[in-house]
Design a protein around this motif. Structure first.
Motif, short mmCIF file in Angstrom:
data_model
loop_
_atom_site.label_atom_id
_atom_site.label_comp_id
_atom_site.label_asym_id
_atom_site.label_seq_id
_atom_site.Cartn_x
_atom_site.Cartn_y
_atom_site.Cartn_z
N GLU A 1 0.83 -1.14 -0.13
CA GLU A 1 -0.03 -0.03 0.08
C GLU A 1 0.91 1.04 -0.15
O GLU A 1 0.62 2.17 -0.59
CB GLU A 1 -0.94 0.04 1.11
CG GLU A 1 -2.04 0.77 1.11
CD GLU A 1 -2.97 0.96 2.35
OE1 GLU A 1 -3.15 2.12 2.82
OE2 GLU A 1 -3.58 0.10 2.55
N LYS A 2 1.94 1.25 0.69
CA LYS A 2 2.77 2.35 0.96
C LYS A 2 3.47 2.61 -0.72
O LYS A 2 3.56 4.00 -1.08
CB LYS A 2 4.03 2.08 1.85
CG LYS A 2 4.83 3.28 1.68
CD LYS A 2 6.01 2.99 2.99
CE LYS A 2 6.96 4.20 2.98
NZ LYS A 2 7.33 5.02 1.86
N GLU A 3 3.81 1.55 -1.25
CA GLU A 3 4.58 1.58 -2.57
C GLU A 3 3.49 2.40 -3.47
O GLU A 3 3.82 3.02 -4.39
CB GLU A 3 4.91 0.31 -3.09
CG GLU A 3 5.65 0.14 -4.09
CD GLU A 3 6.14 -1.13 -4.82
OE1 GLU A 3 5.98 -1.45 -6.07
OE2 GLU A 3 6.60 -1.90 -3.85
N GLN A 4 2.18 1.74 -3.35
CA GLN A 4 1.29 2.55 -4.41
C GLN A 4 0.99 3.99 -3.96
O GLN A 4 0.88 4.67 -4.91
CB GLN A 4 -0.32 1.74 -3.95
CG GLN A 4 -1.36 1.94 -5.14
CD GLN A 4 -0.84 1.49 -6.49
OE1 GLN A 4 -0.09 0.58 -6.71
NE2 GLN A 4 -1.24 2.19 -7.36
N LYS A 5 1.04 4.29 -2.91
CA LYS A 5 1.03 5.76 -2.48
C LYS A 5 2.06 6.46 -2.98
O LYS A 5 1.96 7.56 -3.33
CB LYS A 5 0.96 5.91 -0.95
CG LYS A 5 -0.52 5.62 -0.33
CD LYS A 5 -0.56 6.04 1.25
CE LYS A 5 -1.92 5.75 1.76
NZ LYS A 5 -1.77 6.14 3.37
N ASP A 6 3.12 5.90 -2.74
CA ASP A 6 4.39 6.66 -3.25
C ASP A 6 4.48 6.85 -4.69
O ASP A 6 4.81 8.03 -5.30
CB ASP A 6 5.75 5.87 -3.03
CG ASP A 6 5.90 5.95 -1.43
OD1 ASP A 6 5.60 6.76 -0.89
OD2 ASP A 6 6.87 4.97 -1.16
N LYS A 7 3.71 5.87 -5.47
CA LYS A 7 3.95 5.84 -7.11
C LYS A 7 2.81 6.71 -7.40
O LYS A 7 3.12 7.84 -8.23
CB LYS A 7 3.10 4.57 -7.38
CG LYS A 7 3.83 4.16 -8.93
CD LYS A 7 3.23 2.84 -9.16
CE LYS A 7 4.18 2.13 -10.14
NZ LYS A 7 3.89 0.78 -10.59
N GLN A 8 1.69 6.88 -6.68
CA GLN A 8 0.62 8.04 -6.88
C GLN A 8 1.29 9.42 -6.50
O GLN A 8 1.10 10.32 -7.35
CB GLN A 8 -0.65 7.71 -6.21
CG GLN A 8 -1.77 8.90 -6.43
CD GLN A 8 -2.05 8.48 -7.72
OE1 GLN A 8 -2.32 7.56 -8.22
NE2 GLN A 8 -2.58 9.62 -8.58
#
Length: 118
Positions: free
Chosen positions: A1-8
């Motif tokens: 989930e953190k990775e997805q937030k960072d990507k966003q």
């Protein structure tokens, strides 16, 4: 989930940078895109857009370097392909001859020409 937030978050920053380019706020665009290229150095599109912002600031040498990096990571990056100047000029070969040898041959050729032996 953190990775997805960072990507966003990176995507949002990239969109901001593109808007700055469109609005001719090149300093802001360069700042954002430099940050993005540090965070994701292998993302070709960040480099190519950084190149566009730099070119618009008149920093053509830096811009060309960024386009080259973009093409290294993605040879099909459309922005980099559009703006990259692929002007390769072979280096000029400069040779130095011995100055004394040059002097004497120049002098001797003039003397010979005076006596019709040149």
């Amino acid at each position: 989930e953190k990775e997805q937030k960072d990507k966003q978050a990176l995507l949002v920053r990239f969109e901001q940078a593109k808007k700055h380019i469109d609005n001719k706020n090149y300093d802001e665009a360069v700042a954002i895109l430099r940050d993005l290229t540090e965070k994701k150095p292998m993302e070709a599109t960040y480099h190519s857009h950084l190149g566009v912002a730099m070119q618009n600031k008149g920093w053509n040498g830096y811009a060309q370097a960024e386009f080259k990096v973009a093409l290294h990571y993605n040879p099909n990056d459309e922005v980099a392909l559009k703006y990259h100047e692929n002007k390769f000029e072979a280096p000029k070969v400069v040779t130095k001859t011995n100055a004394k040898e040059e002097e004497s041959s120049g002098f001797m050729s003039r003397v010979k020409s005076l006596f019709g032996r040149g």
